[in-house]
Each structure stands twice: as structure tokens, then as C-alpha cells.
Design a protein around this motif. Structure first.
Motif, PDB file in Angstrom:
ATOM      1  N   GLY A  73       0.813  -1.219   0.000  1.00  0.00           N
ATOM      2  CA  GLY A  73       0.000   0.000   0.000  1.00  0.00           C
ATOM      3  C   GLY A  73       0.845   1.267   0.000  1.00  0.00           C
ATOM      4  N   LEU A  74       1.873   1.296   0.826  1.00  0.00           N
ATOM      5  CA  LEU A  74       2.753   2.468   0.878  1.00  0.00           C
ATOM      6  C   LEU A  74       3.515   2.662  -0.430  1.00  0.00           C
ATOM      7  N   LEU A  75       4.000   1.586  -1.006  1.00  0.00           N
ATOM      8  CA  LEU A  75       4.726   1.708  -2.267  1.00  0.00           C
ATOM      9  C   LEU A  75       3.811   2.160  -3.407  1.00  0.00           C
ATOM     10  N   VAL A  76       2.607   1.611  -3.465  1.00  0.00           N
ATOM     11  CA  VAL A  76       1.661   2.023  -4.506  1.00  0.00           C
ATOM     12  C   VAL A  76       1.238   3.477  -4.299  1.00  0.00           C
ATOM     13  N   LEU A  77       0.999   3.863  -3.058  1.00  0.00           N
ATOM     14  CA  LEU A  77       0.663   5.260  -2.754  1.00  0.00           C
ATOM     15  C   LEU A  77       1.785   6.190  -3.200  1.00  0.00           C
ATOM     16  N   ASN A  78       3.022   5.788  -2.937  1.00  0.00           N
ATOM     17  CA  ASN A  78       4.166   6.577  -3.364  1.00  0.00           C
ATOM     18  C   ASN A  78       4.228   6.666  -4.889  1.00  0.00           C
ATOM     19  N   LEU A  79       3.996   5.554  -5.578  1.00  0.00           N
ATOM     20  CA  LEU A  79       3.989   5.566  -7.045  1.00  0.00           C
ATOM     21  C   LEU A  79       2.917   6.496  -7.605  1.00  0.00           C
ATOM     22  N   VAL A  80       1.732   6.437  -7.027  1.00  0.00           N
ATOM     23  CA  VAL A  80       0.631   7.292  -7.496  1.00  0.00           C
ATOM     24  C   VAL A  80       0.967   8.763  -7.274  1.00  0.00           C
ATOM     25  N   ALA A  81       1.497   9.091  -6.094  1.00  0.00           N
ATOM     26  CA  ALA A  81       1.857  10.481  -5.796  1.00  0.00           C
ATOM     27  C   ALA A  81       2.946  10.982  -6.752  1.00  0.00           C
ATOM     28  N   LEU A  82       3.926  10.141  -7.036  1.00  0.00           N
ATOM     29  CA  LEU A  82       4.983  10.535  -7.970  1.00  0.00           C
ATOM     30  C   LEU A  82       4.446  10.682  -9.386  1.00  0.00           C
ATOM     31  N   ALA A  83       3.579   9.770  -9.804  1.00  0.00           N
ATOM     32  CA  ALA A  83       3.028   9.827 -11.159  1.00  0.00           C
ATOM     33  C   ALA A  83       2.158  11.061 -11.369  1.00  0.00           C
ATOM     34  N   ARG A  84       1.458  11.490 -10.337  1.00  0.00           N
ATOM     35  CA  ARG A  84       0.593  12.679 -10.446  1.00  0.00           C
ATOM     36  C   ARG A  84       1.375  13.981 -10.315  1.00  0.00           C
ATOM     37  N   GLY A  85       2.631  13.892  -9.915  1.00  0.00           N
ATOM     38  CA  GLY A  85       3.439  15.090  -9.736  1.00  0.00           C
ATOM     39  C   GLY A  85       3.223  15.758  -8.396  1.00  0.00           C
ATOM     40  N   ALA A  86       2.553  15.080  -7.470  1.00  0.00           N
ATOM     41  CA  ALA A  86       2.286  15.644  -6.146  1.00  0.00           C
ATOM     42  C   ALA A  86       3.543  15.684  -5.282  1.00  0.00           C
ATOM     43  N   VAL A  87       4.526  14.900  -5.660  1.00  0.00           N
ATOM     44  CA  VAL A  87       5.782  14.828  -4.916  1.00  0.00           C
ATOM     45  C   VAL A  87       6.901  15.180  -5.885  1.00  0.00           C
ATOM     46  N   PRO A  88       7.808  16.056  -5.461  1.00  0.00           N
ATOM     47  CA  PRO A  88       8.911  16.375  -6.373  1.00  0.00           C
ATOM     48  C   PRO A  88       9.831  15.163  -6.564  1.00  0.00           C
ATOM     49  N   GLY A  89      10.465  15.110  -7.694  1.00  0.00           N
ATOM     50  CA  GLY A  89      11.389  14.013  -7.971  1.00  0.00           C
ATOM     51  C   GLY A  89      11.173  13.430  -9.338  1.00  0.00           C
ATOM     52  N   GLY A  90       9.955  13.527  -9.813  1.00  0.00           N
ATOM     53  CA  GLY A  90       9.631  13.138 -11.172  1.00  0.00           C
ATOM     54  C   GLY A  90       9.952  11.716 -11.566  1.00  0.00           C
ATOM     55  N   ALA A  91      10.410  11.579 -12.794  1.00  0.00           N
ATOM     56  CA  ALA A  91      10.600  10.276 -13.423  1.00  0.00           C
ATOM     57  C   ALA A  91      11.680   9.439 -12.732  1.00  0.00           C
ATOM     58  N   VAL A  92      12.708  10.092 -12.212  1.00  0.00           N
ATOM     59  CA  VAL A  92      13.793   9.347 -11.565  1.00  0.00           C
ATOM     60  C   VAL A  92      13.273   8.622 -10.328  1.00  0.00           C
ATOM     61  N   LEU A  93      12.584   9.350  -9.455  1.00  0.00           N
ATOM     62  CA  LEU A  93      12.037   8.705  -8.257  1.00  0.00           C
ATOM     63  C   LEU A  93      10.929   7.712  -8.593  1.00  0.00           C
ATOM     64  N   LEU A  94      10.196   7.979  -9.645  1.00  0.00           N
ATOM     65  CA  LEU A  94       9.169   7.035 -10.086  1.00  0.00           C
ATOM     66  C   LEU A  94       9.820   5.711 -10.495  1.00  0.00           C
ATOM     67  N   ALA A  95      10.905   5.774 -11.247  1.00  0.00           N
ATOM     68  CA  ALA A  95      11.611   4.570 -11.667  1.00  0.00           C
ATOM     69  C   ALA A  95      12.230   3.839 -10.477  1.00  0.00           C
ATOM     70  N   VAL A  96      12.805   4.592  -9.548  1.00  0.00           N
ATOM     71  CA  VAL A  96      13.408   3.977  -8.362  1.00  0.00           C
ATOM     72  C   VAL A  96      12.327   3.288  -7.523  1.00  0.00           C
ATOM     73  N   THR A  97      11.197   3.947  -7.333  1.00  0.00           N
ATOM     74  CA  THR A  97      10.111   3.361  -6.546  1.00  0.00           C
ATOM     75  C   THR A  97       9.545   2.128  -7.240  1.00  0.00           C
ATOM     76  N   ALA A  98       9.417   2.166  -8.557  1.00  0.00           N
ATOM     77  CA  ALA A  98       8.944   0.993  -9.297  1.00  0.00           C
ATOM     78  C   ALA A  98       9.926  -0.162  -9.149  1.00  0.00           C
ATOM     79  N   ALA A  99      11.219   0.122  -9.156  1.00  0.00           N
ATOM     80  CA  ALA A  99      12.222  -0.929  -8.966  1.00  0.00           C
ATOM     81  C   ALA A  99      12.140  -1.511  -7.558  1.00  0.00           C
ATOM     82  N   VAL A 100      11.923  -0.649  -6.566  1.00  0.00           N
ATOM     83  CA  VAL A 100      11.770  -1.130  -5.187  1.00  0.00           C
ATOM     84  C   VAL A 100      10.526  -2.006  -5.073  1.00  0.00           C
ATOM     85  N   LEU A 101       9.448  -1.607  -5.718  1.00  0.00           N
ATOM     86  CA  LEU A 101       8.221  -2.406  -5.712  1.00  0.00           C
ATOM     87  C   LEU A 101       8.463  -3.761  -6.375  1.00  0.00           C
ATOM     88  N   ALA A 102       9.163  -3.773  -7.491  1.00  0.00           N
ATOM     89  CA  ALA A 102       9.465  -5.039  -8.175  1.00  0.00           C
ATOM     90  C   ALA A 102      10.321  -5.938  -7.284  1.00  0.00           C
TER      91      ALA A 102
END
Length: 184
Positions: A73-102
Motif C-alpha cells: 500500500g505504501l509503495l503504490v501510494l508513493n507511485l501514485v503520488a509521484l506519477a501525479r506530480g504531487a511529490v517532487p522528484g519526477g521520473a527518476v524517483l518514479l523509476a526507483v520506486t517501481a524498482a523497489v516495488l518489483a
């Protein structure tokens, strides 16, 4: 055909047993132990040992389900927030979070296989063994994550009523891939 129908039935029974969310961990542990038994002995465990495994796995499985659900739940919430741009960091943090989820998905799959090897008991020990496997054989982590990603994709593409059938086959695939890339 016999193996395919047995795995389909296992998936259906596991899904039904997991409907009461607190029983999900016990259902997965019991199914994994049954698949391991089947792979090792070419027979399914009897009803009494299976029910005994399920009952003994209820409390530890509820804890494991809570931990897995909270982490996912926390990882998916983080992915959604990053994808919507609600959290700074953009594509780099989105990719890192997706890798952590995987990696977390792969770790969960390795833990389930190790739990099956232990007869459906010992979530903590199974988690420690899965961590050792992931550290010593990263290909195992990647392979198991791939199996689960494929199963999730097929589950999303196929009619939802067929998803429980897929669960038994996915569990078998986890055991088969792990035996191939990280033998016990």
C-alpha cells in the motif's frame, strides 16, 4: 491435463480461503506447502495434514498479510503520488520506486516458495532465507518478480473469474523457477 486441473483447483481453493483477508497468509502458506509436497513426491498432501497446516498458519499468516499489505500500500501510494506530480522528484524517483516495488514483489515470491519448502510454517525464517537467496542469486529475485508480473498481467487481461485458476499455476511457476535459478 491432470496437473493443470489440480493446479486450477488449488488456485480456486486458495482464493476462496483467502477471501477472509485475515486468512490470506494461511491460504498462501498452505497452498505453497501443498505445491512443494506435490513437486517432491508427485502426490498431493492429505486433507488432515493440509487443514492442520492451514490452522497452524492462521495467526502468523495474518501478521504476514498485514506486513505485505502495508508495504504494498505504501509503495503504490508513493507511485501514485509521484506519477501525479504531487511529490517532487519526477521520473527518476518514479523509476526507483517501481524498482523497489518489483524487488519487494520478488522477495515476497521467494518468501512464499521458501515457506512451502518449510511445510507452510515459519514466515520469519522463510523471509530470512529469501533474503539470503536474493542476495546470493539476484537472478532468482528478478525471475520470481517476472513470474508474478506475468501472472498479474494475465489476470488483468483474462476474465476476472479465471484469475483464481491462474493463482495455482502461478504458485507452481514460482516453485519451478526458484528450483531452476536457486535450488535449495
Amino acid at each position: 491435463m491432470r496437473a493443470a486441473s489440480d493446479l486450477a483447483l488449488l488456485g480456486i481453493l486458495t482464493t476462496v480461503a483467502a477471501l477472509g483477508v485475515l486468512t490470506a497468509g494461511a491460504a498462501v502458506a498452505t497452498a505453497s506447502a501443498a505445491v512443494h509436497h506435490w513437486i517432491e513426491r508427485d502426490t498431493w498432501p492429505g486433507l488432515r495434514p493440509t487443514l492442520r497446516t492451514f490452522v497452524r498458519a492462521l495467526l502468523p499468516g495474518a501478521g504476514a498479510t498485514a506486513v505485505a499489505g502495508g508495504t504494498a500500500g505504501l509503495l503504490v501510494l508513493n507511485l501514485v503520488a509521484l506519477a501525479r506530480g504531487a511529490v517532487p522528484g519526477g521520473a527518476v524517483l518514479l523509476a526507483v520506486t517501481a524498482a523497489v516495488l518489483a524487488a519487494a514483489v520478488g522477495f515476497a515470491g521467494l518468501t512464499v516458495v521458501e515457506l512451502g519448502r518449510r511445510g507452510g510454517h515459519g514466515w520469519r525464517g522463510a523471509g530470512r532465507a529469501a533474503l539470503r537467496t536474493a542476495e546470493s542469486r539476484p537472478l532468482a529475485l528478478i525471475s520470481v518478480a517476472g513470474v508474478l508480473a506475468l501472472a498479474a498481467t494475465l489476470g488483468a487481461l483474462v476474465l476476472p473469474p479465471l484469475t483464481p485458476i491462474l493463482a495455482g499455476h502461478a504458485l507452481f511457476a514460482l516453485h519451478a523457477v526458484t528450483r531452476r535459478v536457486a535450488p535449495a
